[in-house]
Design a protein around this motif. Structure first.
Motif, mmCIF file in Angstrom:
data_model
loop_
_atom_site.group_PDB
_atom_site.id
_atom_site.type_symbol
_atom_site.label_atom_id
_atom_site.label_comp_id
_atom_site.label_asym_id
_atom_site.label_seq_id
_atom_site.Cartn_x
_atom_site.Cartn_y
_atom_site.Cartn_z
ATOM 1 N N GLN A 40 -21.689 72.699 36.044
ATOM 2 C CA GLN A 40 -22.170 71.885 35.866
ATOM 3 C C GLN A 40 -23.650 71.719 36.237
ATOM 4 O OE1 GLN A 40 -20.726 68.152 37.309
ATOM 5 N NE2 GLN A 40 -19.041 67.746 34.894
ATOM 6 N N ALA A 41 -24.250 72.228 35.383
ATOM 7 C CA ALA A 41 -26.148 71.750 35.795
ATOM 8 C C ALA A 41 -26.456 70.319 35.686
ATOM 9 C CB ALA A 41 -26.637 72.548 35.472
ATOM 10 N N THR A 42 -27.506 70.505 35.965
ATOM 11 C CA THR A 42 -28.124 68.861 35.859
ATOM 12 C C THR A 42 -29.951 69.056 35.767
ATOM 13 O OG1 THR A 42 -26.473 67.964 36.922
ATOM 14 C CG2 THR A 42 -28.195 66.404 36.745
ATOM 15 N N THR A 43 -29.926 68.756 34.913
ATOM 16 C CA THR A 43 -31.904 68.018 34.669
ATOM 17 C C THR A 43 -31.829 66.654 34.502
ATOM 18 O OG1 THR A 43 -31.728 69.917 33.514
ATOM 19 C CG2 THR A 43 -33.725 68.905 33.232
ATOM 20 N N ARG A 44 -33.089 66.330 34.801
ATOM 21 C CA ARG A 44 -33.379 64.980 34.954
ATOM 22 C C ARG A 44 -34.984 64.376 34.422
ATOM 23 N NH1 ARG A 44 -32.188 62.699 40.850
ATOM 24 N NH2 ARG A 44 -29.688 62.176 40.915
ATOM 25 N N ILE A 45 -35.239 63.238 33.872
ATOM 26 C CA ILE A 45 -35.746 63.335 32.721
ATOM 27 C C ILE A 45 -36.547 62.094 33.112
ATOM 28 C CG2 ILE A 45 -36.513 63.089 30.547
ATOM 29 C CD1 ILE A 45 -35.315 65.076 30.022
ATOM 30 N N PHE A 46 -37.938 61.940 33.428
ATOM 31 C CA PHE A 46 -38.925 60.426 33.967
ATOM 32 C C PHE A 46 -39.303 59.981 32.618
ATOM 33 C CE2 PHE A 46 -42.353 58.199 34.985
ATOM 34 C CZ PHE A 46 -41.693 57.269 35.534
ATOM 35 N N VAL A 47 -38.750 58.770 31.997
ATOM 36 C CA VAL A 47 -39.585 58.168 30.759
ATOM 37 C C VAL A 47 -40.588 57.405 31.391
ATOM 38 C CG1 VAL A 47 -39.167 57.284 28.925
ATOM 39 C CG2 VAL A 47 -37.287 58.254 29.425
ATOM 40 N N ARG A 162 -35.475 70.732 37.139
ATOM 41 C CA ARG A 162 -34.648 70.987 36.366
ATOM 42 C C ARG A 162 -33.682 71.779 36.631
ATOM 43 N NH1 ARG A 162 -37.080 74.267 32.114
ATOM 44 N NH2 ARG A 162 -36.426 75.679 32.512
ATOM 45 N N ALA A 163 -32.912 72.175 35.686
ATOM 46 C CA ALA A 163 -31.446 72.852 36.460
ATOM 47 C C ALA A 163 -31.324 74.154 37.095
ATOM 48 C CB ALA A 163 -30.813 72.437 35.166
ATOM 49 N N THR A 164 -30.600 73.963 37.950
ATOM 50 C CA THR A 164 -30.524 75.534 38.413
ATOM 51 C C THR A 164 -29.610 75.720 38.298
ATOM 52 O OG1 THR A 164 -30.620 74.522 41.017
ATOM 53 C CG2 THR A 164 -32.356 75.022 40.151
ATOM 54 N N GLU A 165 -29.378 77.268 38.831
ATOM 55 C CA GLU A 165 -27.901 77.812 38.143
ATOM 56 C C GLU A 165 -26.986 77.410 39.524
ATOM 57 O OE1 GLU A 165 -25.769 82.508 38.515
ATOM 58 O OE2 GLU A 165 -27.768 82.039 37.738
ATOM 59 N N PRO A 166 -25.185 76.621 39.598
ATOM 60 C CA PRO A 166 -24.633 76.479 39.960
ATOM 61 C C PRO A 166 -24.047 77.209 40.585
ATOM 62 C CG PRO A 166 -24.224 75.937 37.895
ATOM 63 C CD PRO A 166 -25.269 76.383 38.133
ATOM 64 N N GLN A 167 -23.991 77.067 41.770
ATOM 65 C CA GLN A 167 -23.155 78.243 43.095
ATOM 66 C C GLN A 167 -21.554 77.844 43.664
ATOM 67 O OE1 GLN A 167 -25.153 80.798 44.530
ATOM 68 N NE2 GLN A 167 -26.783 79.732 43.120
ATOM 69 N N SER A 168 -21.123 76.704 42.756
ATOM 70 C CA SER A 168 -19.501 76.811 42.497
ATOM 71 C C SER A 168 -18.784 76.141 41.651
ATOM 72 C CB SER A 168 -19.730 76.430 43.930
ATOM 73 O OG SER A 168 -19.984 75.259 44.436
ATOM 74 N N PRO A 169 -17.968 75.829 40.865
ATOM 75 C CA PRO A 169 -17.632 75.339 39.951
ATOM 76 C C PRO A 169 -16.953 73.942 40.714
ATOM 77 C CG PRO A 169 -15.611 76.595 41.288
ATOM 78 C CD PRO A 169 -17.021 77.229 41.480
ATOM 79 N N THR A 170 -17.640 72.849 39.893
ATOM 80 C CA THR A 170 -17.302 71.622 39.615
ATOM 81 C C THR A 170 -14.986 71.096 39.524
ATOM 82 O OG1 THR A 170 -17.445 71.000 37.626
ATOM 83 C CG2 THR A 170 -18.958 70.903 39.657
ATOM 84 N N SER A 171 -15.474 72.503 38.450
ATOM 85 C CA SER A 171 -14.062 71.668 38.072
ATOM 86 C C SER A 171 -12.652 73.613 37.800
ATOM 87 C CB SER A 171 -13.273 70.909 37.693
ATOM 88 O OG SER A 171 -13.844 71.718 36.271
ATOM 89 N N PRO A 172 -11.306 73.483 38.416
ATOM 90 C CA PRO A 172 -11.031 72.546 38.853
ATOM 91 C C PRO A 172 -11.095 72.799 40.241
ATOM 92 C CG PRO A 172 -9.527 74.548 38.929
ATOM 93 C CD PRO A 172 -10.647 74.903 38.316
ATOM 94 N N SER A 173 -10.788 70.987 40.731
ATOM 95 C CA SER A 173 -10.212 70.647 42.434
ATOM 96 C C SER A 173 -9.832 70.779 43.325
ATOM 97 C CB SER A 173 -10.993 69.197 42.489
ATOM 98 O OG SER A 173 -10.704 69.135 44.521
ATOM 99 N N ILE A 174 -9.751 71.959 44.133
ATOM 100 C CA ILE A 174 -7.886 72.893 44.307
ATOM 101 C C ILE A 174 -6.979 71.546 45.086
ATOM 102 C CG2 ILE A 174 -6.947 74.478 45.746
ATOM 103 C CD1 ILE A 174 -8.786 76.126 45.256
ATOM 104 N N PRO A 175 -8.244 70.740 46.151
ATOM 105 C CA PRO A 175 -7.578 69.849 46.399
ATOM 106 C C PRO A 175 -7.179 68.392 45.412
ATOM 107 C CG PRO A 175 -9.708 70.196 47.545
ATOM 108 C CD PRO A 175 -9.134 71.012 46.049
ATOM 109 N N LEU A 176 -8.015 68.362 44.740
ATOM 110 C CA LEU A 176 -7.947 66.954 43.788
ATOM 111 C C LEU A 176 -6.193 67.858 43.397
ATOM 112 C CD1 LEU A 176 -8.147 64.425 42.960
ATOM 113 C CD2 LEU A 176 -9.312 65.741 41.724
#
Length: 453
Positions: A40-47, A162-176
């Motif tokens: 998952q990669a996230t971008t934030r926008i100010f309105v 701006r979104a940057t390339e994520p270093q680790s996956p968000t899923s699957p979460s092995i502990p969960l």
């Protein structure tokens, strides 16, 4: 269900719970390690709004922006925006498919919109998130909002992160996955354990017997794997736990009011193979050892066992006396060195055992024997298959019902006892046989350890 029942069920069915919990963990681990990782990669926008006049107008513009924030979030996954993203990034998917990979929300109490892109590729997730933010700004400013002043929009969208390339996956979460799998496996194991316990109506302990009937439990006998080879425990191992249990049963019977000097009782069970013949023989020996003149009668004319257990000749016996082919003098056999125990074997197998045992001849024979012996123990057939034991119970002082752990079901025991009660036969009590020596239903460990020492 009481707490004790809950604990007993867990102790009895713990293996099922452990296996299903382990299975849940194994399945969860398999899915966790084989599932495709999602980034998952996230971008934030100010309105914001452009201030074009007084402070009042600026405040009105700000309120205008706040009111339209959620509309901008909805536009984020609209084909108007996503078609441009697909074209820019040359994605091989439809706008509808891409919309499933995009989520947007307004951060509470702010004028920030957060755009999150999910993808199997970390690099592509960042590209999609940034592209969606860019084209959302274009659509809102250029196509949706009205222009003011020098053809600029009243509303302005600015990318602040701006979104940057994520270093680790968000899923699957092995502990969960493992926690969920373990919990589901545990729930399944408990459900299976309690369902199996509810469906298992077999007698497991004296508590099960006490819950089935109001009649007292007079004794309990541990399971003895050598009983088949050495059935006469009181004689062969007088200091063994089982021998002490027979003496305890003898003591319990002494406190029962038989209403007569001579005591005559029937030893029976619900089903075959519950150990009634062994118990009848050992009880007779224990009574004789206590100085009582005792007679053991094998009234199981269908499957006699007493003569075999006592190592006596059983070809002539009770059936022959009842039809007049032999006399008591000819058929009674002494057993043991003290001369206080006599045995009347079953004799020839008749075609009509129930009629023979319920005849006047049988009642007269018992009346005669009462005058000669202080204790008369009658080994009778089981109650459910045939009526012989019920018939005998009517002409004796009562019945001693044997119940085997792991073999007899509570419904069968209740039905057998109900049959005796329906004909007003007296139930002296119950004997629980084949009790386990280990586990949640183990019986009598402390007293027996003392005896063996």
């Amino acid at each position: 269900m009481e707490l004790r029942d809950f604990v007993d069920t867990l102790r009895r069915r713990w293996l099922s719970v452990v296996i299903l919990t382990a299975l849940g963990l194994a399945v969860a681990a398999m899915f966790a390690f084989t599932a495709t990782p999602i980034y998952q990669a996230t971008t934030r926008i100010f309105v914001s709004t452009q201030s074009v006049g007084s402070a009042v107008e600026a405040f009105q513009g700000s309120s205008y922006t706040q009111a339209r924030m959620q509309s901008y979030v909805e536009v984020t996954t609209d084909p108007l925006v996503l078609d441009r993203v697909i074209k820019e990034l040359n994605l091989d998917m439809s706008a509808e498919t891409l919309a499933g990979k995009i989520s947007a929300r307004v951060i509470p109490d702010t004028v920030l919109i957060e755009v999150v892109a999910s993808n199997e590729s970390a690099e592509e997730a960042a590209e999609i998130s940034n592209s969606v933010a860019h084209h959302l700004r274009e659509v809102v400013i250029g196509d949706l909002e009205e222009q003011v002043g020098d053809d600029s929009s009243l509303v302005n969208l600015t990318v602040v992160k701006r979104a940057t390339e994520p270093q680790s996956p968000t899923s699957p979460s092995i502990p969960l996955f493992l926690v969920v799998g373990g919990v589901l496996g545990l729930i399944a194991g408990l459900a299976f354990a309690f369902a199996r316990q509810a469906l298992d109506t077999r007698v497991h302990s004296e508590r099960d017997v006490a819950a089935t009937t109001k009649h007292p439990v007079l004794a309990g006998f541990l399971f003895d794997p050598t009983a088949a080879k050495e059935p006469l425990t009181v004689h062969a191992g007088p200091r063994s736990p089982r021998a002490e249990a027979f003496r305890s049963l003898r003591t319990s019977l002494q406190f029962i009011d038989f209403g007569a000097k001579s005591r005559t009782l029937v030893v029976t069970s619900s089903l075959a193979s519950e150990g009634k013949s062994t118990i009848a023989a050992n009880l007779a020996i224990a009574l004789a050892d206590a100085g009582k003149s005792t007679l053991l009668i094998d009234a199981d004319l269908r499957r006699p066992k007493v003569a075999e257990y006592m190592a006596l000749e059983g070809g002539v016996g009770l059936s022959d006396v009842l039809v007049g082919r032999a006399t008591l003098t000819e058929t009674l056999q002494p057993w043991g060195e003290e001369g206080r125990l006599f045995v009347l074997p079953a004799g020839s197998r008749p075609p009509n055992p129930s009629e023979l045992l319920g005849s006047d001849s049988m009642a007269e024979l018992l009346e005669t024997l009462r005058g000669e012996f202080e204790q008369i123990i009658i080994d009778a057939p089981p109650l459910l298959p045939v009526t012989d034991a019920a018939v005998l119970s009517k002409v004796t002082d009562g019945a001693l019902v044997v119940c085997a752990v792991g073999l007899t079901r509570t419904t069968q025991l209740a039905h057998a006892l109900g049959g005796l009660e329906n004909i007003d036969a007296k139930v002296l009590g119950l004997v629980v046989n084949m009790l386990p020596t280990r586990g949640p239903d183990s019986y009598g460990a402390y007293g027996y350890e003392y005896v063996e020492k």
